[in-house]
Write a protein that holds these residues in place. Structure first.
Motif, PDB file in Angstrom:
ATOM      1  N   LYS A 145       0.831  -1.209   0.000  1.00 23.40           N
ATOM      2  CA  LYS A 145       0.000   0.000   0.000  1.00 23.40           C
ATOM      3  C   LYS A 145       0.874   1.272   0.000  1.00 23.40           C
ATOM      4  O   LYS A 145       0.669   2.194  -0.790  1.00 23.40           O
ATOM      5  CB  LYS A 145      -0.916  -0.013   1.233  1.00 23.40           C
TER       6      LYS A 145
ATOM      7  N   PHE B 279      -0.789   9.350 -14.156  1.00 23.34           N
ATOM      8  CA  PHE B 279      -0.122  10.154 -13.114  1.00 23.34           C
ATOM      9  C   PHE B 279       1.083  10.917 -13.651  1.00 23.34           C
ATOM     10  O   PHE B 279       2.141  10.965 -13.041  1.00 23.34           O
ATOM     11  CB  PHE B 279       0.234   9.278 -11.902  1.00 23.34           C
TER      12      PHE B 279
ATOM     13  N   GLY C  25      -2.546  16.657  -3.449  1.00 20.55           N
ATOM     14  CA  GLY C  25      -3.065  16.884  -2.098  1.00 20.55           C
ATOM     15  C   GLY C  25      -3.794  15.630  -1.663  1.00 20.55           C
ATOM     16  O   GLY C  25      -3.498  14.537  -2.127  1.00 20.55           O
TER      17      GLY C  25
ATOM     18  N   ASP D  18       0.915   9.532   3.782  1.00 19.56           N
ATOM     19  CA  ASP D  18       1.587   8.233   3.668  1.00 19.56           C
ATOM     20  C   ASP D  18       3.087   8.401   3.444  1.00 19.56           C
ATOM     21  O   ASP D  18       3.901   7.660   4.001  1.00 19.56           O
ATOM     22  CB  ASP D  18       0.973   7.405   2.529  1.00 19.56           C
TER      23      ASP D  18
HETATM   24  C1  UGA Z   1      -4.735   7.981  -3.871  1.00 18.14           C
HETATM   25  C2  UGA Z   1      -4.362   6.786  -4.760  1.00 18.14           C
HETATM   26  O1  UGA Z   1      -4.474   7.144  -6.142  1.00 18.14           O
HETATM   27  C3  UGA Z   1      -5.277   5.590  -4.482  1.00 18.14           C
HETATM   28  O2  UGA Z   1      -4.864   4.464  -5.242  1.00 18.14           O
HETATM   29  C4  UGA Z   1      -5.198   5.266  -2.976  1.00 18.14           C
HETATM   30  O3  UGA Z   1      -6.060   4.193  -2.650  1.00 18.14           O
HETATM   31  C5  UGA Z   1      -5.580   6.477  -2.169  1.00 18.14           C
HETATM   32  O4  UGA Z   1      -4.695   7.573  -2.499  1.00 18.14           O
HETATM   33  C6  UGA Z   1      -5.449   6.121  -0.712  1.00 18.14           C
HETATM   34  O5  UGA Z   1      -4.339   5.825  -0.273  1.00 18.14           O
HETATM   35  O6  UGA Z   1      -6.474   5.969  -0.043  1.00 18.14           O
HETATM   36  P1  UGA Z   1      -6.636   9.885  -3.954  1.00 18.14           P
HETATM   37  O7  UGA Z   1      -5.818  10.563  -2.913  1.00 18.14           O
HETATM   38  O8  UGA Z   1      -8.091   9.710  -3.753  1.00 18.14           O
HETATM   39  O9  UGA Z   1      -6.058   8.393  -4.229  1.00 18.14           O
HETATM   40  O10 UGA Z   1      -6.491  10.710  -5.307  1.00 18.14           O
HETATM   41  P2  UGA Z   1      -5.562  10.664  -6.619  1.00 18.14           P
HETATM   42  O11 UGA Z   1      -6.436  10.598  -7.797  1.00 18.14           O
HETATM   43  O12 UGA Z   1      -4.494   9.681  -6.508  1.00 18.14           O
HETATM   44  O13 UGA Z   1      -4.935  12.128  -6.594  1.00 18.14           O
HETATM   45  C7  UGA Z   1      -4.061  12.565  -5.549  1.00 18.14           C
HETATM   46  C8  UGA Z   1      -3.539  13.952  -5.855  1.00 18.14           C
HETATM   47  O14 UGA Z   1      -2.588  13.920  -6.917  1.00 18.14           O
HETATM   48  C9  UGA Z   1      -4.620  14.955  -6.310  1.00 18.14           C
HETATM   49  O15 UGA Z   1      -4.397  16.194  -5.687  1.00 18.14           O
HETATM   50  C10 UGA Z   1      -4.421  15.050  -7.804  1.00 18.14           C
HETATM   51  O16 UGA Z   1      -4.860  16.259  -8.344  1.00 18.14           O
HETATM   52  C11 UGA Z   1      -2.896  14.892  -7.907  1.00 18.14           C
HETATM   53  N1  UGA Z   1      -2.447  14.388  -9.226  1.00 18.14           N
HETATM   54  C12 UGA Z   1      -2.770  13.134  -9.631  1.00 18.14           C
HETATM   55  C13 UGA Z   1      -1.666  15.196 -10.029  1.00 18.14           C
HETATM   56  O17 UGA Z   1      -1.334  16.349  -9.674  1.00 18.14           O
HETATM   57  N2  UGA Z   1      -1.229  14.714 -11.229  1.00 18.14           N
HETATM   58  C14 UGA Z   1      -1.549  13.473 -11.661  1.00 18.14           C
HETATM   59  O18 UGA Z   1      -1.118  13.106 -12.781  1.00 18.14           O
HETATM   60  C15 UGA Z   1      -2.352  12.674 -10.851  1.00 18.14           C
END
Ligand code: UGA
Length: 420
Positions: free
Chosen positions: A206, A251, A259, A266
């Motif tokens: 994880k 990603f 955020g 984590d």
């Molecule tokens: C993340 C992981 O993607 C999940 O697989 C995991 O289960 C979860 O954390 C967790 O540990 O519970 P989440 O935080 O809901 O999910 O959202 P994401 O879609 O991963 O985005 C996280 C952040 O990264 C957001 O602020 C998003 O805008 C940013 N991001 C994401 C970017 O700036 N660029 C990208 O290409 C992708």
């Protein structure tokens, strides 16, 4: 199967309702009486696509919710999932007190065999550290008296139900064959690679997954910052780089950084753990450093064009940490708003879902707009901090200079502005 879920937060509630939808009999337990009341009335306390629909479909059928653990334990569930919060302390260390409390509470009522399953994100070793507590409180022995497993969750906010139902993989760390069998049966109806491993490895998978994803975001952001200086479009670069199968396209969206409730927390927890055991965490520290800088990078771009922001009418679009959620944890808008206010700017904000949460948490002297049109009607400059599809309604931006931190406007050359 009969399943109890302790904690009706994001992970707990999504897990509970998805298990119900898979045909299991689920009881969800939460100490927050307000939350339980709202769920009993058919209202989900969080915004998440399809969750309302699942609640309506299963409430009082094969989904129940209670604030009384003894009710849930009276049903003698075959598995009890711990999905309570794991906040960080001021130093970024993981606080396991809710997890420990849940384990003690479960143990008090454990007079039958059940598998205790850790769903919360916890550092390697944490799940097994609960065994003496459970054994002492329940007077039962691990193996014969109860089973143990760790089943991390990989759902993303905004697409949580879909991620749960169609996962890339299911990871199950288990203590013994008996525990493994129960978990295997729970997930029979889901077709996905299932990784069976030991408990510590499941815990690490994880963290490693989240650190990898966060690393990609910080790396593309660092490359993006260089691209910006050199007049190169980082999105064009990322598209071509992502076609390499070893890298992949996901990603790689550069912008104002990550955020949310998971990545920032984590990574800090794993950095602290590595320090504790005398290991270096240089790359992880760099991921955080780049990410902390990123929301202010967009401000630097703005200052190059408008050196004095005093009294400038500035609109910040997007308070949620990403689109399709009302979650503002580690919102990228916060450092930007604080910097703008310290420069004497006149700040208006708008978010389709997250304004209530933001108002509750922050006491900034800012205006909350009614809608996108209201937010932009008298603005000089606008910053886009969240990738809401609604923000793409381009007609509202006619007289505004856009600083697009989420790359929504890259292809719209008819608007003046700077995109990431
Ligand atoms: C993340 C992981 O993607 C999940 O697989 C995991 O289960 C979860 O954390 C967790 O540990 O519970 P989440 O935080 O809901 O999910 O959202 P994401 O879609 O991963 O985005 C996280 C952040 O990264 C957001 O602020 C998003 O805008 C940013 N991001 C994401 C970017 O700036 N660029 C990208 O290409 C992708």
């Amino acid at each position: 199967m009969k399943i109890a879920i302790i904690g009706a937060g994001y992970v707990g509630l999504v897990t509970a309702l998805c298990f119900s939808d898979m045909g299991h009999n689920v009881v969800c337990v939460d100490t927050d009486i307000k939350k339980v009341k709202s769920l009993k009335e058919g209202k989900t306390p969080i915004y998440e696509k399809r969750l309302d629909e699942l609640l309506e479909k299963h409430l009082n059928k094969n989904f129940k919710v209670t604030s009384d653990l003894s009710d849930a334990m009276a049903e003698e569930p075959e598995a009890i999932f711990i999905a309570v919060g794991t906040p960080s302390d001021s130093e970024g260390r993981l606080d396991l007190s809710y997890v420990k409390k849940a384990a003690i509470d479960i143990a008090k009522y454990l007079d039958f065999y059940s598998v205790i399953v850790m769903k919360s994100t916890v550092l390697p070793g944490s799940t097994e550290s609960l065994v003496p507590i459970i054994e002492k409180e329940s007077k039962r022995k691990l193996g014969s008296g109860f089973g143990l497993a760790m089943n991390p969750e990989f759902l993303k906010e905004g697409t949580a139900v879909e991620d749960f139902m169609k996962p890339d993989r299911i990871v199950i760390g288990y203590y013994d064959e008996k525990s493994r069998k129960v978990l295997e049966e729970i997930y029979t109806s889901i077709t996905a690679p299932k990784i069976f491993t030991d408990i510590k490895t499941a815990e690490m998978i994880k963290y490693a997954s989240n650190v990898f994803l966060a690393a990609r975001v910080s790396l593309i952001n660092e490359i993006g910052n260089i691209c910006k200086q050199l007049g190169i479009d980082v999105y064009e670069v990322a598209e071509a780089v992502g076609l390499d199968k070893r890298i992949g396209p996901y990603f790689l969206r550069a912008g104002v950084g990550f955020g949310g409730s998971c990545f920032p927390k984590d990574i800090m927890a794993l950095i602290n753990k590595s320090k504790e055991i005398g290991e270096n965490a240089d790359i992880m520290e760099a991921i955080v450093k780049v990410n902390d800088r990123q929301p202010l990078k967009i401000l630097q771009l703005a200052l190059q064009k408008f050196p004095n922001l005093h009294k400038k009418r500035i609109t910040v679009l997007g308070l949620a940490f990403k689109a399709d959620t009302d979650d503002i944890r580690e919102s990228r808008a916060v450092p930007l708003i604080e910097a703008l206010l310290s420069m004497g700017a006149d700040v208006t904000v708008y978010d389709p879902l997250a304004m209530q949460n933001f108002k509750k948490q922050y006491n900034y002297k800012i205006k909350y707009a009614e809608d996108l049109h209201d937010a932009l009607k008298s603005a000089d400059i606008c910053f886009i901090m969240t990738d809401w599809a609604e923000f793409k309604k381009a007609k509202d931006y006619e007289n505004v200079y856009i600083f697009d931190g989420r790359n929504l406007f890259r292809r719209l050359h008819n608007y003046e502005g700077i995109c990431w």
